[in-house]
Design a protein around this motif. Structure first.
Motif, PDB file in Angstrom:
ATOM      1  N   ALA A  61      48.869  22.060 -83.528  1.00 19.79           N
ATOM      2  CA  ALA A  61      49.017  23.314 -84.274  1.00 19.79           C
ATOM      3  C   ALA A  61      49.846  24.318 -83.486  1.00 19.79           C
ATOM      4  O   ALA A  61      50.711  25.011 -84.051  1.00 19.79           O
ATOM      5  CB  ALA A  61      47.650  23.896 -84.609  1.00 19.79           C
ATOM      6  N   ALA A  62      49.624  24.387 -82.177  1.00 12.02           N
ATOM      7  CA  ALA A  62      50.426  25.297 -81.344  1.00 12.02           C
ATOM      8  C   ALA A  62      51.886  24.861 -81.320  1.00 12.02           C
ATOM      9  O   ALA A  62      52.804  25.699 -81.423  1.00 12.02           O
ATOM     10  CB  ALA A  62      49.853  25.335 -79.932  1.00 12.02           C
ATOM     11  N   THR A  63      52.138  23.564 -81.213  1.00 13.33           N
ATOM     12  CA  THR A  63      53.501  23.042 -81.224  1.00 13.33           C
ATOM     13  C   THR A  63      54.182  23.352 -82.550  1.00 13.33           C
ATOM     14  O   THR A  63      55.349  23.749 -82.598  1.00 13.33           O
ATOM     15  CB  THR A  63      53.491  21.514 -80.981  1.00 13.33           C
ATOM     16  OG1 THR A  63      52.830  21.259 -79.750  1.00 13.33           O
ATOM     17  CG2 THR A  63      54.888  20.947 -80.934  1.00 13.33           C
ATOM     18  N   TYR A  64      53.444  23.175 -83.643  1.00 15.87           N
ATOM     19  CA  TYR A  64      53.983  23.454 -84.970  1.00 15.87           C
ATOM     20  C   TYR A  64      54.304  24.944 -85.127  1.00 15.87           C
ATOM     21  O   TYR A  64      55.348  25.311 -85.657  1.00 15.87           O
ATOM     22  CB  TYR A  64      52.987  23.007 -86.036  1.00 15.87           C
ATOM     23  CG  TYR A  64      53.374  23.402 -87.433  1.00 15.87           C
ATOM     24  CD1 TYR A  64      54.474  22.819 -88.054  1.00 15.87           C
ATOM     25  CD2 TYR A  64      52.655  24.365 -88.134  1.00 15.87           C
ATOM     26  CE1 TYR A  64      54.836  23.185 -89.339  1.00 15.87           C
ATOM     27  CE2 TYR A  64      53.003  24.730 -89.411  1.00 15.87           C
ATOM     28  CZ  TYR A  64      54.093  24.141 -90.008  1.00 15.87           C
ATOM     29  OH  TYR A  64      54.461  24.507 -91.279  1.00 15.87           O
ATOM     30  N   ALA A  65      53.399  25.808 -84.658  1.00 14.97           N
ATOM     31  CA  ALA A  65      53.636  27.251 -84.756  1.00 14.97           C
ATOM     32  C   ALA A  65      54.894  27.645 -83.995  1.00 14.97           C
ATOM     33  O   ALA A  65      55.691  28.472 -84.471  1.00 14.97           O
ATOM     34  CB  ALA A  65      52.423  28.018 -84.228  1.00 14.97           C
ATOM     35  N   LEU A  66      55.103  27.057 -82.824  1.00 10.17           N
ATOM     36  CA  LEU A  66      56.326  27.346 -82.062  1.00 10.17           C
ATOM     37  C   LEU A  66      57.570  26.845 -82.800  1.00 10.17           C
ATOM     38  O   LEU A  66      58.616  27.514 -82.798  1.00 10.17           O
ATOM     39  CB  LEU A  66      56.249  26.710 -80.672  1.00 10.17           C
ATOM     40  CG  LEU A  66      55.257  27.352 -79.704  1.00 10.17           C
ATOM     41  CD1 LEU A  66      55.161  26.537 -78.421  1.00 10.17           C
ATOM     42  CD2 LEU A  66      55.680  28.792 -79.392  1.00 10.17           C
ATOM     43  N   ALA A  67      57.462  25.686 -83.432  1.00  7.56           N
ATOM     44  CA  ALA A  67      58.598  25.141 -84.184  1.00  7.56           C
ATOM     45  C   ALA A  67      58.925  26.021 -85.387  1.00  7.56           C
ATOM     46  O   ALA A  67      60.095  26.261 -85.697  1.00  7.56           O
ATOM     47  CB  ALA A  67      58.298  23.710 -84.627  1.00  7.56           C
ATOM     48  N   VAL A  68      57.881  26.527 -86.067  1.00  8.36           N
ATOM     49  CA  VAL A  68      58.107  27.420 -87.215  1.00  8.36           C
ATOM     50  C   VAL A  68      58.711  28.736 -86.731  1.00  8.36           C
ATOM     51  O   VAL A  68      59.661  29.261 -87.324  1.00  8.36           O
ATOM     52  CB  VAL A  68      56.779  27.673 -87.978  1.00  8.36           C
ATOM     53  CG1 VAL A  68      56.933  28.804 -88.977  1.00  8.36           C
ATOM     54  CG2 VAL A  68      56.333  26.404 -88.689  1.00  8.36           C
ATOM     55  N   ALA A  69      58.183  29.272 -85.629  1.00  2.00           N
ATOM     56  CA  ALA A  69      58.705  30.534 -85.084  1.00  2.00           C
ATOM     57  C   ALA A  69      60.152  30.381 -84.638  1.00  2.00           C
ATOM     58  O   ALA A  69      60.952  31.315 -84.762  1.00  2.00           O
ATOM     59  CB  ALA A  69      57.837  31.001 -83.922  1.00  2.00           C
ATOM     60  N   GLY A  70      60.506  29.204 -84.152  1.00  2.00           N
ATOM     61  CA  GLY A  70      61.876  28.962 -83.716  1.00  2.00           C
ATOM     62  C   GLY A  70      62.830  28.676 -84.860  1.00  2.00           C
ATOM     63  O   GLY A  70      64.044  28.544 -84.656  1.00  2.00           O
TER      64      GLY A  70
END
Length: 200
Positions: A61-70
């Motif tokens: 979930a943290a990895t996904y949130a960073l990918a969405v933010a990027g």
């Protein structure tokens, strides 16, 4: 979706421990109530072990949130599981990982029990420490081999997630070992059912 793993492990271990009467180290005069209590505890340990492989979803979930933010990944369930499955299914769900996690859990139980005050008063301290040392070395060698394979075959990131997972497993094993008086082999076997049934 996640709850099914825990219920399956709980049912298998709880039923097996109660049915076959191998729930604890006590003698044949053990009452049905004590057997039922031990079966419930072992079932709970199996359910806890079945839950642990899903903790990597937090990292996903943290990895996904960073990918969405990027801006590299769209928002949505399909996109989330596309990112999460690269970590979630590959790192904590294979059967070899379950086998190593069982050894690490058992090592956590064994080590914390040898450091307890009651264990230090026992007359067979040397033999017990030899057993604990053997279990610990076996768990450490298995974990090192697994992490090396992840680093080489998958990625250093996968090895890091697997290492964090096994570290959590060791801590949970130590906490369970401290809080229950059931035998270490019974507790480890219960956890093994949870880890090894999870992929199915």
């Amino acid at each position: 979706m996640f709850v099914g793993h825990e219920f399956l492990a709980f049912a298998l271990v709880g039923w097996g421990a109660y049915r076959f009467g191998r729930a604890s180290e006590t003698t044949r005069e053990e009452t049905r109530e004590e057997t039922a209590r031990a079966a419930l505890v072992l079932g709970g340990i199996a359910a806890l072990a079945a839950l642990l492989p899903d903790l990597d979803v937090l990292y996903a979930a943290a990895t996904y949130a960073l990918a969405v933010a990027g801006g590299t990944t769209p928002l949505g369930w399909e996109a989330f599981w596309g990112v999460a499955n690269g970590v979630h299914r590959v790192v904590t769900h294979p059967l070899p990982v379950g086998a190593v996690a069982t050894l690490v859990f058992g090592a956590g139980v064994a080590v914390v029990r040898r450091w307890s005050p009651a264990a230090s008063r026992s007359g067979t301290r040397t033999q017990a420490w030899l057993r604990v040392g053997f279990v610990g070395l076996l768990a450490l060698a298995s974990a090192a081999t697994l992490l090396s394979a992840f680093r080489t075959v998958v990625s250093p990131q996968a090895a890091l997630v697997a290492g964090a997972f096994l570290g959590c497993v060791a801590v949970v094993g130590a906490l369970v070992g401290r809080r229950t008086d059931l035998s270490a082999p019974a507790v480890t076997l219960a956890a093994g059912v949870g880890f090894l049934t999870h992929p199915f």
